[in-house]
Write a protein that holds these residues in place. Sequence first.
Motif, mmCIF file in Angstrom:
data_model
loop_
_atom_site.group_PDB
_atom_site.id
_atom_site.type_symbol
_atom_site.label_atom_id
_atom_site.label_comp_id
_atom_site.label_asym_id
_atom_site.label_seq_id
_atom_site.Cartn_x
_atom_site.Cartn_y
_atom_site.Cartn_z
ATOM 1 N N PRO A 86 6.051 15.503 3.745
ATOM 2 C CA PRO A 86 7.478 15.324 4.002
ATOM 3 C C PRO A 86 8.251 16.490 3.370
ATOM 4 C CG PRO A 86 6.510 13.302 3.167
ATOM 5 C CD PRO A 86 5.446 14.352 3.076
ATOM 6 N N ASN A 88 11.382 17.273 2.662
ATOM 7 C CA ASN A 88 12.499 17.225 1.726
ATOM 8 C C ASN A 88 12.122 16.652 0.361
ATOM 9 O OD1 ASN A 88 12.051 14.741 2.719
ATOM 10 N ND2 ASN A 88 14.113 14.379 3.475
ATOM 11 N N MET A 97 4.938 9.561 -5.698
ATOM 12 C CA MET A 97 4.978 8.622 -4.579
ATOM 13 C C MET A 97 3.574 8.167 -4.204
ATOM 14 S SD MET A 97 6.646 9.204 -0.866
ATOM 15 C CE MET A 97 5.252 9.975 -0.097
ATOM 16 N N LEU A 101 2.069 4.437 -4.368
ATOM 17 C CA LEU A 101 1.559 3.734 -3.194
ATOM 18 C C LEU A 101 0.113 3.302 -3.389
ATOM 19 C CD1 LEU A 101 3.078 5.987 -0.409
ATOM 20 C CD2 LEU A 101 3.556 3.564 -0.740
ATOM 21 N N ILE B 4 6.757 1.092 1.196
ATOM 22 C CA ILE B 4 7.021 2.010 2.311
ATOM 23 C C ILE B 4 8.490 1.927 2.679
ATOM 24 C CG2 ILE B 4 6.364 2.570 4.666
ATOM 25 C CD1 ILE B 4 3.697 2.204 3.677
ATOM 26 N N LYS B 6 10.847 1.159 0.725
ATOM 27 C CA LYS B 6 11.584 1.830 -0.348
ATOM 28 C C LYS B 6 11.636 3.345 -0.111
ATOM 29 C CE LYS B 6 9.893 2.778 -4.639
ATOM 30 N NZ LYS B 6 9.067 2.362 -5.795
ATOM 31 N N TYR B 7 10.471 3.922 0.198
ATOM 32 C CA TYR B 7 10.439 5.377 0.375
ATOM 33 C C TYR B 7 11.139 5.814 1.666
ATOM 34 C CZ TYR B 7 7.634 5.907 -3.729
ATOM 35 O OH TYR B 7 7.221 5.901 -5.026
ATOM 36 N N PHE B 10 14.748 5.858 0.697
ATOM 37 C CA PHE B 10 14.904 7.013 -0.170
ATOM 38 C C PHE B 10 15.043 8.288 0.668
ATOM 39 C CE2 PHE B 10 12.593 10.122 -2.943
ATOM 40 C CZ PHE B 10 13.494 10.119 -3.980
ATOM 41 N N ASP B 11 14.158 8.391 1.644
ATOM 42 C CA ASP B 11 14.134 9.543 2.535
ATOM 43 C C ASP B 11 15.415 9.612 3.383
ATOM 44 O OD1 ASP B 11 12.950 11.739 3.676
ATOM 45 O OD2 ASP B 11 12.038 10.587 5.283
ATOM 46 N N ARG B 14 18.652 10.748 1.783
ATOM 47 C CA ARG B 14 18.749 12.188 1.582
ATOM 48 C C ARG B 14 19.164 12.919 2.841
ATOM 49 N NH1 ARG B 14 14.398 14.795 -2.119
ATOM 50 N NH2 ARG B 14 15.054 13.705 -3.962
ATOM 51 N N PHE B 72 4.550 12.268 6.717
ATOM 52 C CA PHE B 72 4.536 11.155 5.785
ATOM 53 C C PHE B 72 3.589 10.063 6.311
ATOM 54 C CE2 PHE B 72 7.127 7.351 4.187
ATOM 55 C CZ PHE B 72 6.487 7.347 2.974
#
Lengths: 249, 260
Positions: A86, A88, A97, A101, B4, B6-7, B10-11, B14, B72
């Motif tokens: 990813p 960013n 992360m 996970l 997942i 959550k991220y 988060f992503d 942004r 991702f």
Amino acid sequence: MIRIDQVSKSFGKLEVLKDISCTFEQQGRIVAILGPNGSGKTTLIKSILGMVLPDVGEISVVGQPIRGRWAYREAISYLPQIARFPDNLRVIELLRMVQDLRQQPAHPEQLIKRFGLTSHLHKRLSTLSGGTRQKVNLVLAFMYDTPLLILDEPTAGLDPVAIIQLKEMLGQAREKGKLVLLTTHIMPLVEELADEVVFLLDGRIKFRNSIEVLKHTFNAANVEQAIARLLLNSGNAHRSLDRVSSVVS
Amino acid sequence: MIKILKYTLFDLLRSRSLLFYLAFYLAFTFGLFGLSADIQKVLISMMNVMLILVPLISTMLGVMYYYNSREFTELLLAQPIRRRDIFLGQFMGLSGSMAMALVVGVGLPFVWFGVGTSPFFVQFLILLGSGVVLTFIFCALAFFIALRNEDRIRGFGLAILVWLVFAIVYDGVFLLALALWSDYPLEKFALATSLLNPIDLSRILIMLQLDIAALMGFTGAVFKKFLGTALGSAVAVGVLVLWVLGPLAAIHAVAARKDF
């Protein structure tokens, strides 16, 4: 540990894996999966990870068929062929992360130091060079203590120093009794590290044995030559020549 | 799955596209209140805007998010995580945060101008509710389209097409059919066809509550005549829920069989 039983896979009309059967039992071993571009190496690896689902056949990891399962991946560390992340995220965020996970004990600190990534930790992944990305990729793959290590072209984009580091890490993994599967196009690396070679061609296993037997069978001085002769022996000449150039290069 | 989600959140926070989405609704709704203090009028204007815009932005952001987070996703697929959780988590993260932006962006101005004490509070809740449901439906459709198409251009094209069909073409064809066969009794046909379009369905749901016969249109009138307000609303809500579950089941089925 890994058992592949009559696995076939096609993408549309293209048959990528044709009735492949093999097992990888012995621990503390480095197995090189070789073959020209498009011979099915990555597909085979992704099938073991459950990312590609075989049309026919069954794959078992640590004694259990993997179809529809996911928890077995706790035993596998995987290094994908292309280090895509990813964009960013910052390096440190990505590491945190993945750890969050996976919820397994991880030890990235040593690896970060080893590859000199400390100064890159707070950079965004999109700003890193190809080689640095591959180093991050390696940290992600090596930070877990798993019995199985699957590396798809670990040397891509690495500088010579990092390749030496990688070799050391692979040697350590073998000493710890891990099973390492790796694909690469760099034959000296295979010669130096691998205990065993699996050669794929057009989705079939053409050869599988130790380095010594490979060299002896083809009466070759080194692995590079042996692989070239192996290719020339299989299939018609002009098609193989294409492939020779792609393997040797 | 929670992680997942959550991220994904988060992503998304942004990427700022979500903040634009929120800011737009805030500005637009406050703007409408500046033009008219009549809550019912603003409610109807907002409905017309939302019924077009929510599906459009949801499909676009849905397809965009899927394609942008492919790296991702691939990273996640190699980890010991259930496949279903990956896609469900991403879907929930995206549609959930878009729904939140909508609720805050539209809800805040309404609350500011006193919808809480007005007689239109229930209608206001139904407007927000159908906006949220439409977000879920069109995000799910977008994910489904993106999962089925590796090619981004094709994926975007199909997503726009789906929006175009449901938001515009469908009504046009529907009206044409009504005009062509106006000699025949078309009530049942009209009823069935409006069930097949979630946007029409939401419109009917809101209209049934607002009770403005003139604005209800043919299908709304048919709905009311055949089913009455209560039963009509219940049917509409039920079918809308099916509209969420259907694409979700399709996402699940495609994701389970897909190679990465």
